[in-house]
Design a protein around this motif. Structure first.
Motif, mmCIF file in Angstrom:
data_model
loop_
_atom_site.group_PDB
_atom_site.id
_atom_site.type_symbol
_atom_site.label_atom_id
_atom_site.label_comp_id
_atom_site.label_asym_id
_atom_site.label_seq_id
_atom_site.Cartn_x
_atom_site.Cartn_y
_atom_site.Cartn_z
ATOM 1 N N UNK A 156 5.209 4.100 1.636
ATOM 2 C CA UNK A 156 4.752 2.950 1.219
ATOM 3 C C UNK A 156 4.813 1.735 2.229
ATOM 4 N N UNK A 157 4.034 0.730 2.405
ATOM 5 C CA UNK A 157 4.240 0.052 3.301
ATOM 6 C C UNK A 157 4.152 -1.416 2.620
ATOM 7 N N UNK A 158 4.866 -2.365 2.814
ATOM 8 C CA UNK A 158 5.095 -3.842 2.279
ATOM 9 C C UNK A 158 3.882 -4.740 2.698
ATOM 10 N N UNK A 159 3.581 -5.805 1.984
ATOM 11 C CA UNK A 159 2.540 -6.686 2.395
ATOM 12 C C UNK A 159 2.736 -7.257 3.757
ATOM 13 N N UNK A 160 3.914 -7.694 4.152
ATOM 14 C CA UNK A 160 4.630 -8.518 5.069
ATOM 15 C C UNK A 160 5.842 -8.514 5.340
ATOM 16 N N UNK A 161 6.689 -8.073 6.097
ATOM 17 C CA UNK A 161 6.092 -7.806 7.657
ATOM 18 C C UNK A 161 5.870 -6.119 7.929
ATOM 19 N N UNK A 162 5.640 -5.560 6.663
ATOM 20 C CA UNK A 162 5.187 -4.017 7.030
ATOM 21 C C UNK A 162 6.292 -3.223 6.936
ATOM 22 N N UNK A 182 8.067 2.425 -4.646
ATOM 23 C CA UNK A 182 7.650 3.860 -4.751
ATOM 24 C C UNK A 182 7.494 4.232 -6.154
ATOM 25 N N UNK A 183 7.289 3.343 -7.026
ATOM 26 C CA UNK A 183 6.962 3.771 -8.508
ATOM 27 C C UNK A 183 5.405 3.535 -8.779
ATOM 28 N N UNK A 184 4.710 4.629 -9.106
ATOM 29 C CA UNK A 184 3.392 4.863 -9.342
ATOM 30 C C UNK A 184 2.940 3.771 -10.392
ATOM 31 N N UNK A 185 3.425 3.683 -11.491
ATOM 32 C CA UNK A 185 2.896 2.480 -12.618
ATOM 33 C C UNK A 185 2.797 1.158 -12.213
ATOM 34 N N UNK A 186 3.661 0.643 -10.936
ATOM 35 C CA UNK A 186 3.321 -0.452 -10.498
ATOM 36 C C UNK A 186 2.269 -0.650 -9.484
ATOM 37 N N UNK A 187 1.561 0.429 -9.060
ATOM 38 C CA UNK A 187 0.360 0.259 -8.209
ATOM 39 C C UNK A 187 -0.711 0.039 -9.251
ATOM 40 N N UNK A 188 -1.798 -0.947 -8.894
ATOM 41 C CA UNK A 188 -2.825 -1.510 -9.608
ATOM 42 C C UNK A 188 -4.134 -0.776 -9.425
ATOM 43 N N UNK A 228 -0.469 -5.032 -6.058
ATOM 44 C CA UNK A 228 -0.233 -6.594 -5.981
ATOM 45 C C UNK A 228 1.024 -7.084 -5.898
ATOM 46 N N UNK A 229 2.131 -6.652 -5.062
ATOM 47 C CA UNK A 229 3.403 -7.059 -5.306
ATOM 48 C C UNK A 229 3.760 -7.513 -3.845
ATOM 49 N N UNK A 230 4.286 -8.576 -3.875
ATOM 50 C CA UNK A 230 4.512 -9.131 -2.434
ATOM 51 C C UNK A 230 6.291 -9.233 -2.142
ATOM 52 N N UNK A 231 6.764 -7.946 -2.275
ATOM 53 C CA UNK A 231 8.206 -7.753 -1.880
ATOM 54 C C UNK A 231 8.478 -7.075 -0.790
ATOM 55 N N UNK A 232 9.652 -7.411 -0.188
ATOM 56 C CA UNK A 232 9.746 -6.903 1.119
ATOM 57 C C UNK A 232 10.065 -5.404 1.032
ATOM 58 N N UNK A 233 10.562 -5.214 -0.018
ATOM 59 C CA UNK A 233 10.772 -3.414 -0.135
ATOM 60 C C UNK A 233 9.730 -3.028 -0.865
ATOM 61 N N UNK A 234 8.841 -1.955 -0.159
ATOM 62 C CA UNK A 234 7.625 -1.625 -1.053
ATOM 63 C C UNK A 234 8.414 -0.545 -2.100
ATOM 64 N N UNK A 292 0.939 -1.383 -0.011
ATOM 65 C CA UNK A 292 -0.158 0.096 0.048
ATOM 66 C C UNK A 292 1.024 1.164 0.016
ATOM 67 N N UNK A 293 0.468 2.057 -0.774
ATOM 68 C CA UNK A 293 1.238 3.577 -0.762
ATOM 69 C C UNK A 293 0.418 4.846 -0.888
ATOM 70 N N UNK A 294 1.065 5.721 -0.312
ATOM 71 C CA UNK A 294 0.345 7.195 -0.516
ATOM 72 C C UNK A 294 1.352 8.082 -1.448
ATOM 73 N N UNK A 295 0.573 8.604 -2.440
ATOM 74 C CA UNK A 295 1.152 9.583 -3.347
ATOM 75 C C UNK A 295 0.445 10.857 -3.224
#
Length: 126
Positions: free
Chosen positions: A50-56, A108-114, A100-106, A34-37
């Motif tokens: 931005x905050x990653x899926x887990x562990x946040x 920051x690139x806008x086009x990657x957000x669904x 919908x990206x399950x990477x540990x590092x969230x 999840x991200x904020x722009x």
């Protein structure tokens, strides 16, 4: 149908605080980054946090480090942005986004957000 609904924006004086919320209607919310722009008038949309899926794990733009905090409550399908020590240059429309990206590092690139919310206005007066 995926929906992201932001709330919590408003008018605040320099040095004040606001907390933005983003309620998500997404299956498997905990699997999303999840991200904020934000986008100020006449400027391009820019990454805020931005905050990653887990562990946040979290990531911030240099301009907000130490002042803004992103967090999530997976039980409530909600992500938050606590904004402290606000400055006039923080004035913008703030958008919530889901990737919908399950990477540990969230990311920051806008086009990657669904998915994107409609935005909430934040105005900081001097």
């Amino acid at each position: 149908q995926v929906q992201l609904i932001e709330s919590g924006g408003g008018l605040v004086q320099t040095g004040g605080s606001l907390r933005l919320s983003c309620a998500a209607t997404i299956r498997a919310f905990s699997s999303y980054t999840m991200g904020w722009f934000r986008q100020a008038p006449g400027k391009e949309r820019e990454f805020v946090a931005a905050i990653s899926w887990s562990p946040g794990n979290t990531r911030y733009a240099d301009s907000v480090k130490g002042r803004f905090t992103i967090s999530r409550d997976n039980a409530k399908n909600t992500v938050y942005l606590q904004m402290n020590s606000l400055k006039p240059e923080d004035t913008a429309v703030y958008y919530c986004a889901a990737a919908f990206i399950m990477d540990l590092i969230p990311t920051m690139t806008a086009p990657t957000y669904n998915y994107w919310g409609q935005g909430t206005q934040v105005t900081v007066s001097s």
